[in-house]
Design a protein around this motif. Structure first.
Motif, short mmCIF file in Angstrom:
data_model
loop_
_atom_site.label_atom_id
_atom_site.label_comp_id
_atom_site.label_asym_id
_atom_site.label_seq_id
_atom_site.Cartn_x
_atom_site.Cartn_y
_atom_site.Cartn_z
N TYR A 65 0.83 -1.20 0.00
CA TYR A 65 0.00 0.00 0.00
C TYR A 65 0.87 1.26 0.00
N SER A 68 2.38 1.73 -3.36
CA SER A 68 1.33 2.10 -4.32
C SER A 68 1.06 3.59 -4.23
N ARG A 69 1.11 4.11 -3.02
CA ARG A 69 0.89 5.55 -2.84
C ARG A 69 2.02 6.36 -3.44
N HIS A 72 1.53 4.99 -7.97
CA HIS A 72 0.30 4.78 -8.77
C HIS A 72 0.03 5.92 -9.77
N ILE B 206 -6.99 2.90 1.33
CA ILE B 206 -6.79 2.12 0.10
C ILE B 206 -8.05 1.32 -0.17
N LEU B 377 -6.93 5.92 -2.36
CA LEU B 377 -6.36 5.36 -3.59
C LEU B 377 -7.10 4.08 -3.94
N LEU B 379 -7.27 0.68 -6.02
CA LEU B 379 -6.47 -0.33 -6.74
C LEU B 379 -7.45 -1.32 -7.36
N PRO B 406 -2.31 -1.17 -12.79
CA PRO B 406 -1.71 -1.57 -14.06
C PRO B 406 -0.92 -2.87 -13.91
#
Lengths: 234, 606
Positions: A65, A68-69, A72, B206, B377, B379, B406
């Motif tokens: 996570y 990803s932050r 992304h 998330i 965010l 995903l 992706p």
């Protein structure tokens, strides 16, 4: 788990945009452009983990996570085409790495590829101690199909009974294989902790890897058989 | 950064929303309505969209198209079974459906673009500035062709589609923002034409999609058809009437069926009344909720298998789901709510407006992309397995369904015979073993310099971006050279076609505007002519001969302008007549006033 900025190897040491030294950081100190991750980086390194098989998946998720932050594409909208491409590629690597390490089987297959250069798909192999049982099962399967075609309820019921028995055998084998695999995970992790350059250790490592590969190969065969059986018996 | 709006491009209705500070808000139209019916009609005065087009459904059924989302990214063979339910004509060209409306043949993206333009105009009127960027939602189970078609629609409408977001995940963003919940949620989204189920994990901002599944051809439209079938049967038996060749009646039945279905969500019984053609009275029928539920039971049942599959793919038992959120108008049906409750073992949430929550979520995603919200965010995953056709017509999978996007996969290609100069690659999407059972996405050809067999090494990268759309690149491993690939979509528009449609849409818009202006000027001309004739009849004696001559000349001038098509000439002529008759009008006003005052006391008029 803290993200130290220099954790992941980058594709190059100079910023692709302003050519200044990036010192291993994700964003250039000078122009603040995001930097591409090295394509050769292995997935364990990606999460700052040693090459062990037992992983704290909650910590893995937290790290996933966090990264990803950082990478992304949502955070790069309106940036230059190159920055967006870097964000896309980095995110793709990160997602692939997480997916691979999250699942214990994919994790060990990946480790085998890294350590022993195994193929992407390990081919299935029938477990030697099950040869007879498998041959019998093939016969029962044929009887089952023939009985289905002829609408012979009595034979069908008996073949079905025998196949359900075979399924139990296969499931027991699968459990045994997975138990042994779990033991090997422990053995492997202890080996990784020991200091390197030990002759006997290298040999033990190779033996462990080979046994894991054989187990996976047999498991893949058993899983296939089980899937077929389940389809037939459904 | 330029403003980004969030758009829900629905099968039945569409909406546009924005972030009002920290609250996502739907932008209403001039009459305060938030929903724009996803309907386009062609009339002699040009194209109409939204509410104006909805009025044409019965009046002008052959030239009024709706539920076009069902045709996005599809070929004619995909929809043959439902053709009989549509009163308009469909054809196909190069794997893309064309809708025949008026004398035009338009693709689903072009029709959708008209709806998008209506939303764009609505947002522009609201903000007083041009809107160029949008986040648009699609069903989670949309394949690559359907997503691409949606993106094309945006382009044709003059919008850069900065992100395609899945509808159930968009809903989860709006839901998560409002409730600040953590845990596992299931979003059950049953709309007018599509069904989606998504299982998500919400944790510290998330929104991770664990699995998604669905059916892009199942929704409220199908429920309506069950009622229509019953009514068509009734008409045949009781009135020997067939809807064939009666598009007005067909449309009337559909609209009444939809209304009855909606009423049965709150009432247990309802009456449908449809006027029969040629003034033969009315057809009347009572439907009970129980009857409707029996008619659509198998359709509701059809949504449960994807739910179970999604749970299995997420590796979770139904009991692990903390909350179930309902999205889409069809979830207002009590039967749907009961089934969902039975499957997940908990009361589903339906306190969010199921018509608006997707658009609100799109606005949240737009805000994230604009750098507004930083702590959330999303995903998401790709809903379908991506692969290529290999020897023997088998599909070899490259990217599994429910892989977080992706994501990318690489594949190395070489040659089988000496001097072979090309390799054909066929890209597929789907879960079946054989290539022919899966959806063909595109074909392309790798060009290879002549070499002995097996020597060339071409690495092809299949990248699924954050929109869930596939991008393909190829690289010669020996030279490191990147090869440009021309991908021919199996069910989509080529870049050139999209370009042409963007140009066409401007031409249509221009034609439409000119046509509208001409009609407005024409109406005005007619009313001023009528008024002038009346004035001359009542007060012609008050005018001087010069005034009379000037009026008559201006009237003749206007009449000749009315025979032409130039709205500017018309405006000029109207203006001239206005001037010529001004003094007469003034005299007429005065005389009328004196007439009116004649019998009144002074006190009455002050």
């Amino acid at each position: 788990m803290e993200i130290t900025k220099k954790e992941l190897p980058l594709a190059r040491s100079m910023c692709w945009h302003c050519q200044s030294d990036i010192g291993g950081e994700y964003f250039c100190n000078q122009c603040v452009k995001v930097q591409p991750l090295s394509k050769d980086m292995d997935y364990f390194t990606c999460f700052g983990l040693p090459r062990k098989l037992n992983i704290d998946t909650a910590r893995l998720e937290t790290k996933f996570y966090e990264l990803s932050r950082v990478f992304h594409p949502d955070f790069f909208e309106g940036k230059s085409e190159m920055e967006r491409a870097v964000s896309l590629a980095n995110s793709a690597i990160l997602n692939q790495a997480y997916r691979t390490l999250k699942d214990p089987l994919q994790r060990v297959e990946y480790l085998l590829r890294l350590e022993a250069g195994a193929a992407k798909d390990i081919p299935g192999k029938a477990p030697a101690d099950l040869f007879e049982a498998i041959l019998e099962m093939q016969e029962h399967l044929e009887a089952f199909h023939a009985a289905t075609a002829e609408n012979d309820a009595k034979t069908l019921a008996r073949a079905g009974e025998l196949l359900r028995g075979a399924r139990k055998t296969l499931e027991a084998k699968r459990a045994a294989l997975e138990n042994r695999l779990a033991e090997l995970f422990q053995i492997w992790d202890k080996l990784v902790e020991k200091p390197p350059h030990d002759q006997t250790q290298t040999a033990t490592k190779e033996r462990t890897l080979k046994e894991m590969r054989d187990l996976l190969s047999e498991r893949s065969y058993v899983m296939n058989m089980l899937q077929n059986l389940n389809e037939v018996l459904a | 950064m330029a403003r980004i709006v969030g758009i829900d491009l629905g099968t039945t209705n569409s909406l546009v929303a924005y972030m009002n500070g920290k609250t996502p808000t739907v932008i209403p139209g001039p009459e305060g309505r938030t929903l724009v019916p996803s309907i386009v009609a062609y009339t002699p005065s040009g194209f109409l969209t939204g509410d104006a087009a909805k009025e044409q459904l019965v009046r002008n059924p052959e030239h009024t198209v709706y539920s076009v989302k069902r045709f996005m990214g599809k070929g004619l063979a995909d929809v043959t079974q439902e053709l009989r339910y549509f009163p308009f004509k469909l054809t196909e060209q190069n794997g893309v459906i064309r809708l025949q409306i008026g004398n035009k043949s338009l693709t689903p993206p072009e029709i959708s673009a008209m709806v998008l333009k209506e939303l764009k105009a609505r947002a522009e009127a609201f903000f007083g500035e041009e809107i160029r960027k949008a986040v648009i939602t699609v069903p989670a189970y949309f394949n690559d062709s359907q997503r691409q078609a949606t993106k094309d629609a945006g382009k044709i409408a003059g919008l850069e589609v900065v992100r395609i977001v899945n509808e159930p995940t968009a809903a989860s963003l709006a839901y998560g923002l409002q409730k600040r919940k953590q845990g596992i949620i299931a979003v059950y989204d049953l709309g007018g034409g599509t069904f989606d189920i998504s299982i998500l994990k919400l944790k510290s901002g998330i929104f991770e999609v664990l699995a998604t599944n669905g059916n892009t051809h199942l929704g409220g439209d199908d429920f309506d058809r069950r009622l229509v079938d019953v009514m068509m049967q009734d008409l045949k038996v009781k009135h020997s009437l067939s809807v064939e060749g009666r598009p007005e009646l067909q449309q009337e039945l559909r609209i009444r069926a939809e209304q009855a279905k909606c009423r049965l969500s709150t009432d247990t019984e309802t009456v449908v009344e449809v006027p029969l053609p040629d003034g033969k009275g009315h057809y009347r029928r009572t439907f009970t909720r129980a009857e409707l539920e029996k008619l659509v039971d198998d359709l509701v049942e059809k949504t449960l298998a994807p739910c179970r599959q999604a749970l299995a793919d997420a590796g979770l038992p139904a009991t692990d789901v903390d909350e179930v959120v309902l999205v889409g108008g069809s979830t207002r049906m009590p039967l749907v709510q009961q089934r969902v409750q039975a499957l997940f073992g908990k009361t589903p949430h339906c306190e969010l407006n199921p018509d608006e929550v997707v658009a609100l979520g799109a606005a949240v995603q737009a805000d994230i992309l604009s750098g507004g919200i930083q702590d959330m965010l999303l995903l998401d995953v790709t809903p379908l397995t991506l692969g290529i056709e290999t020897m023997g017509g088998v599909m070899s999978s490259l990217i599994r369904r429910n892989t977080t996007i992706p994501t990318s996969a690489k594949e190395l290609f070489t040659t089988f015979v000496d001097g072979q100069t090309s390799v054909d690659i066929h890209i597929l999407q789907g879960e079946r073993e054989l290539a022919k059972d899966n959806r063909s996405l595109a074909r392309f050809q790798l060009r290879i310099p002549p070499m002995p067999a097996g020597v060339p090494r071409i690495e092809v990268t299949f990248m699924i971006d954050a929109n869930g759309i596939l991008n393909v690149t190829a690289r010669d491993v020996r030279t490191g050279e990147v090869q440009s690939i021309e991908v021919k979509p199996s069910y989509g528009l080529t870049d050139q076609e999209v370009e042409r449609m963007i140009r066409d849409s401007f031409v249509y818009a221009k034609q439409d505007i000119q046509e509208r202006q001409r009609i407005e000027a024409m109406n005005e001309a007619e009313s001023i002519l009528r008024a002038t004739e009346k004035a001359l009849a009542r007060a012609g004696n008050l005018a001087t001969p010069e005034e009379l001559a000037a009026i008559q000349a201006a009237v003749a001038n206007l009449k000749s302008a009315m025979a032409g098509t130039d709205h500017r000439a018309l405006r000029d002529a109207i203006e001239k007549l206005n001037k010529a008759s001004y003094s007469l009008a003034e005299k007429l006003m005065n005389s009328t006033l004196q007439e009116a005052l004649k019998d009144k006391k002074l006190s009455d008029v002050t």
